[in-house]
Each structure stands twice: as C-alpha cells, then as structure tokens.
Design a protein around this motif. Structure first.
Motif, short mmCIF file in Angstrom:
data_model
loop_
_atom_site.label_atom_id
_atom_site.label_comp_id
_atom_site.label_asym_id
_atom_site.label_seq_id
_atom_site.Cartn_x
_atom_site.Cartn_y
_atom_site.Cartn_z
N LYS A 6 47.03 58.37 61.82
CA LYS A 6 47.40 59.71 61.34
C LYS A 6 46.30 60.71 61.65
O LYS A 6 45.15 60.51 61.29
CB LYS A 6 47.65 59.65 59.83
CG LYS A 6 48.24 60.92 59.28
CD LYS A 6 48.53 60.77 57.79
CE LYS A 6 49.10 62.04 57.23
NZ LYS A 6 49.38 61.92 55.77
N PHE A 9 44.66 66.98 59.29
CA PHE A 9 45.20 68.33 59.40
C PHE A 9 44.09 69.28 59.83
O PHE A 9 43.04 69.36 59.18
CB PHE A 9 45.78 68.76 58.05
CG PHE A 9 46.39 70.13 58.07
CD1 PHE A 9 47.60 70.34 58.70
CD2 PHE A 9 45.77 71.19 57.46
CE1 PHE A 9 48.18 71.60 58.72
CE2 PHE A 9 46.33 72.46 57.46
CZ PHE A 9 47.55 72.65 58.10
N GLU A 112 55.12 75.41 54.75
CA GLU A 112 54.31 74.38 55.40
C GLU A 112 53.59 73.53 54.36
O GLU A 112 52.50 73.89 53.88
CB GLU A 112 53.29 75.03 56.35
CG GLU A 112 53.91 75.90 57.43
CD GLU A 112 54.64 75.07 58.47
OE1 GLU A 112 54.44 73.82 58.49
OE2 GLU A 112 55.41 75.64 59.26
N PRO A 113 54.18 72.39 53.97
CA PRO A 113 53.60 71.58 52.88
C PRO A 113 52.19 71.06 53.17
O PRO A 113 51.38 70.96 52.24
CB PRO A 113 54.60 70.43 52.73
CG PRO A 113 55.40 70.42 53.99
CD PRO A 113 55.44 71.82 54.47
N LYS A 114 51.87 70.75 54.42
CA LYS A 114 50.53 70.24 54.71
C LYS A 114 49.47 71.31 54.47
O LYS A 114 48.42 71.04 53.90
CB LYS A 114 50.46 69.74 56.17
CG LYS A 114 51.18 68.43 56.40
CD LYS A 114 50.93 67.93 57.82
CE LYS A 114 51.61 66.58 58.04
NZ LYS A 114 51.37 66.08 59.42
N PHE A 115 49.78 72.52 54.91
CA PHE A 115 48.84 73.61 54.67
C PHE A 115 48.75 73.92 53.18
O PHE A 115 47.67 74.14 52.63
CB PHE A 115 49.26 74.87 55.43
CG PHE A 115 48.38 76.07 55.13
CD1 PHE A 115 47.12 76.17 55.71
CD2 PHE A 115 48.81 77.06 54.27
CE1 PHE A 115 46.30 77.25 55.42
CE2 PHE A 115 48.00 78.15 53.99
CZ PHE A 115 46.74 78.24 54.56
N SER A 116 49.88 73.93 52.50
CA SER A 116 49.89 74.20 51.07
C SER A 116 49.06 73.19 50.30
O SER A 116 48.28 73.54 49.41
CB SER A 116 51.34 74.19 50.56
OG SER A 116 51.37 74.49 49.18
N GLU A 117 49.19 71.92 50.67
CA GLU A 117 48.41 70.85 50.01
C GLU A 117 46.91 71.05 50.26
O GLU A 117 46.09 70.94 49.33
CB GLU A 117 48.85 69.50 50.55
CG GLU A 117 48.11 68.32 49.94
CD GLU A 117 48.55 66.99 50.52
OE1 GLU A 117 47.90 65.98 50.22
OE2 GLU A 117 49.53 66.96 51.30
N MET A 118 46.56 71.36 51.50
CA MET A 118 45.15 71.58 51.83
C MET A 118 44.59 72.79 51.08
O MET A 118 43.49 72.75 50.52
CB MET A 118 45.01 71.77 53.34
CG MET A 118 43.59 72.00 53.85
SD MET A 118 42.95 73.68 53.59
CE MET A 118 44.25 74.65 54.36
#
Length: 226
Positions: A6, A9, A112-118
């Motif tokens: 993986k 990000f 954008e869930p990945k950006f939101s999580e970061m």
C-alpha cells in the motif's frame, strides 16, 4: 499471491491535482501571508519553508504563538465559521505556500476520504501539541521551554526524520516564543552550547542530547526562573 504494498498518501501530490480554488505563491523572508483581522476565507499548506503566527493584543503587545513548517496546514479556522483571522502569519524564510479557498477544501474534505482522514489526524496531533505547550508554559522553567522549542523546531518527536539544522532565528523571536527575556535566552543558549547540546555558526544545529534538559530535573541543567 504476493501482497501489493500500500502506497502512503502523498499530500503534496494530491493537493497539486485539486481542481480549482488552488493557487501557489512564493513568499520572501518576513513577507506577510495574511494579517490579523483579514477575512478568513481559505486554508494554507506549506510546501517549503517556515512561518510564524503572531497575535497583537488591544494594548499593542505582540506574541508569537506558533511556528509552522513544510507539511503543515494553517488558517483552518475558516472551516469552523471563523469570519476574520485571529493572527498574523509571516514567512521566517523564503517559502512556497499553497492556498486553497474555503469552498474547495470543504469539497475535498467531503469527497476524498483519504485526505479527510489525513487532515483530521493532523489537526488532532496539533491540538495535542497545543495542550502540551500550555502545560509546558504553566509548569516548566523557561530553560526547559526553550529546550523543548528547539527540539520541536528540529522535528524531534514528530513524524519523519529529525532535521537538526535550523535556519537562523533571532534570540528575540525565541524569547517571544518561550515567554522570557532575550538575555535569559542568550544565557541558556550559551549553556547549551558549552554542554554540547547545540552548535551554532549562522545556522543552529540541535543535538538529541538536548533532550536531557527536558527529561531530567538535574540541578546542573535547571534554570531558576519560570
């Protein structure tokens, strides 16, 4: 079957693909990014450099309340309904900074869930740092506060590898950050240098041995003032 590794990000790569509402600008040393009282209408991301966050009271007293560096966001108060900037942000060195308007970053956080999580992880980590700063200010001597500030500026205790060489920063700025006088900062810096915790000749090199000042209540290292 071999597992596919993986990929982490990459914020820089992602933000450079945001569609609309995004600008990138270069700021020279001491140039203002925004001023206290300006409309709060965007979030900023530092691609390169360092900035300082200053607040001026109604009585005209100025205090440096934070430093941000490459990989940091600032100005996110607009996302919680803040209408005006509560502080002035200016470059401490030549910087490259991306500006994302409020509508664009709100859309990206929603879609954008990945950006939101970061982004949420970043804000939580920074809030924890603010709490640590408050405890530091209330309970530690100014000598320990200075040592902790230098370690944080050199990236010790943060994600990524430490960057022990800090671009030149004035003792007046350090004193404002720590909440003491320039003369006390000068005394402590000379002590740290003599003990081999730091080295400076233009740029400032911080050694991990400076952690001794923060972690141990050693009378040989302790400052007398608060």
């Amino acid at each position: 079957m071999a597992r596919t590794k993986k990929r982490p990000f990459n914020v820089n790569v992602f933000l450079n693909t945001v569609d609309g509402g995004r600008t990138v600008a270069t700021y020279r040393k001491n140039e203002t990014v925004y001023s206290q009282g300006d409309p709060a209408d965007s979030v900023f991301y530092i691609q390169k450099g360092k900035v300082k966050v200053c607040i001026v009271s109604e009585q005209g007293k100025e205090a440096i309340v934070a430093l941000h560096q490459s990989g940091d966001f600032f100005g996110e108060g607009c996302l919680s309904g803040q209408p005006l900037r509560l502080a002035t942000v200016s470059a401490m060195m030549d910087c490259i900074i991306m500006r994302l308007d409020k509508a664009s970053i709100t859309r990206v956080l929603r879609e954008e869930p990945k950006f939101s999580e970061m982004f949420m992880s970043y804000l939580l980590a920074r809030n924890a740092r603010v709490e640590e700063d408050l405890v530091d200010q209330l309970f530690n001597s100014s000598e320990k506060r200075l040592a902790r500030l230098l370690l944080l500026m050199a990236n010790f205790g943060r994600e990524g590898s430490p960057q022990p060489v800090i671009p030149k920063i004035s003792q007046e700025t350090l004193a404002e950050m720590v909440g003491t006088t320039r003369s006390r900062v000068s005394t402590f810096m000379n002590k740290f240098r003599k003990l081999g915790f730091i080295h400076y000749n233009g740029d400032l090199e911080v050694h991990n041995s400076l952690l001794n000042v923060v972690l141990h209540d050693n009378p040989h290292l302790r400052g007398r003032d608060r």
